[in-house]
Design an enzyme around this catalytic site. Sequence first.
Site, PDB file in Angstrom:
ATOM      1  N   SER A 132       0.853  -1.180   0.000  1.00  0.00           N
ATOM      2  CA  SER A 132       0.000   0.000   0.000  1.00  0.00           C
ATOM      3  C   SER A 132       0.892   1.233   0.000  1.00  0.00           C
ATOM      4  O   SER A 132       1.739   1.364  -0.884  1.00  0.00           O
ATOM      5  CB  SER A 132      -0.953  -0.038   1.206  1.00  0.00           C
ATOM      6  OG  SER A 132      -1.822   1.075   1.194  1.00  0.00           O
ATOM      7  N   HIS A 164      -2.281  -0.814  -3.818  1.00  0.00           N
ATOM      8  CA  HIS A 164      -3.530  -0.084  -3.628  1.00  0.00           C
ATOM      9  C   HIS A 164      -3.528   1.163  -4.513  1.00  0.00           C
ATOM     10  O   HIS A 164      -2.906   2.174  -4.181  1.00  0.00           O
ATOM     11  CB  HIS A 164      -3.685   0.333  -2.167  1.00  0.00           C
ATOM     12  CG  HIS A 164      -4.062  -0.788  -1.258  1.00  0.00           C
ATOM     13  ND1 HIS A 164      -4.189  -0.645   0.108  1.00  0.00           N
ATOM     14  CD2 HIS A 164      -4.353  -2.083  -1.500  1.00  0.00           C
ATOM     15  CE1 HIS A 164      -4.536  -1.793   0.660  1.00  0.00           C
ATOM     16  NE2 HIS A 164      -4.628  -2.689  -0.302  1.00  0.00           N
ATOM     17  N   ASP A 183      -4.448  -4.920   5.278  1.00  0.00           N
ATOM     18  CA  ASP A 183      -4.738  -5.741   4.104  1.00  0.00           C
ATOM     19  C   ASP A 183      -3.542  -6.664   3.855  1.00  0.00           C
ATOM     20  O   ASP A 183      -2.388  -6.261   3.971  1.00  0.00           O
ATOM     21  CB  ASP A 183      -4.982  -4.854   2.884  1.00  0.00           C
ATOM     22  CG  ASP A 183      -5.482  -5.636   1.677  1.00  0.00           C
ATOM     23  OD1 ASP A 183      -5.898  -6.803   1.830  1.00  0.00           O
ATOM     24  OD2 ASP A 183      -5.470  -5.065   0.568  1.00  0.00           O
TER      25      ASP A 183
END
Length: 336
Positions: A16, A43, A134
């Site tokens: 991310s 992301h 995540d």
Amino acid sequence: MLNSVPQNQAIFIGASVGGVYAMLDLVAELPADFPAPIFFVQHIGAHRSHLASLLNDRGPNRAVEAKQGDVAAPGTIYIAPPDHHMLLEGGVVRLTRGPKEHHARPAIDPLFRSAALDCGPRAVGVVLTGRLDDGSAGLRAIKDCGGIAVVQDPAEAHEPSMPQSAMAAVQVDHVVALRGMGKLLFQLAQPRPDLPAFEAPAALRREYAVGLGDRTVENLKVIGEPSMFSCPDCGGVLFELHDKHPVRYRCHTGHAFSARSLAATQEEVTDAALWTSLRAMQEKEAMLRRLAEVQKADGVGNAENSLREADELAAVSAALRKLTVRAPSPASFDAS
């Protein structure tokens, strides 16, 4: 049900915040003709991405934005395209616009779950820098199917939360700095002909089906229990999954959250609702003041009542503005 084991190792990487720079450093370390395919989720939401060309310029292995039906090939880096989850099924890339997970699409967990089911012990999952968590549940799925878990050393990560969360949820095999990770992945990518067949946990199969929209309510009733929370993405009831490492939630349409990403997303939704309410009250106040002007000019109606109500709305709006600007940011839920 036992799964046969595919021929080659495969590398699955998720990142991310700070992930682009981490991948640029990592691909520069990878040797040419890397012996396994690499699948990468960053992301990026629905924003247009130039990541494939950036990675192509930095390393010796070909990087491409993944397309539906791509057959996984060694030495190729497949990048999840904007606004699509990337999955691997039967060694073939599948792209979906399925429900967001952790309020993100593409997300890391869907790729990692598909890796666990498709590759079993030949899957190597890698969690790089990023906020929240995540990838933690997906890395756990890879480990549950016999695969290998690798995490970037949080001490050097631009954002340490994702690596730290993965380490809390999974007994990882390797914690390594970016300098040296290329060499490790090259070793882990070597063919391993002696691996046995594997059996994927039934709960993992059911959760994967939920992500694809297959008998969602039926599957959720088996792997979780209804909670008191509603889904911030669609308003449906969230089921708290029985697997508590980490604590996670899914709704009947398939949206998925960890406890941390749910708190962060609820904060975003609340913030938007507060500003919408403030705008509506300010517009109503302005309209009441305009109405009072018309009432005075026409001699019809009670201008004083309109002004009194407008003043009351102005006081409420001022209080709401103070509450809105003092509300915590989503990043506050990422404290480690």
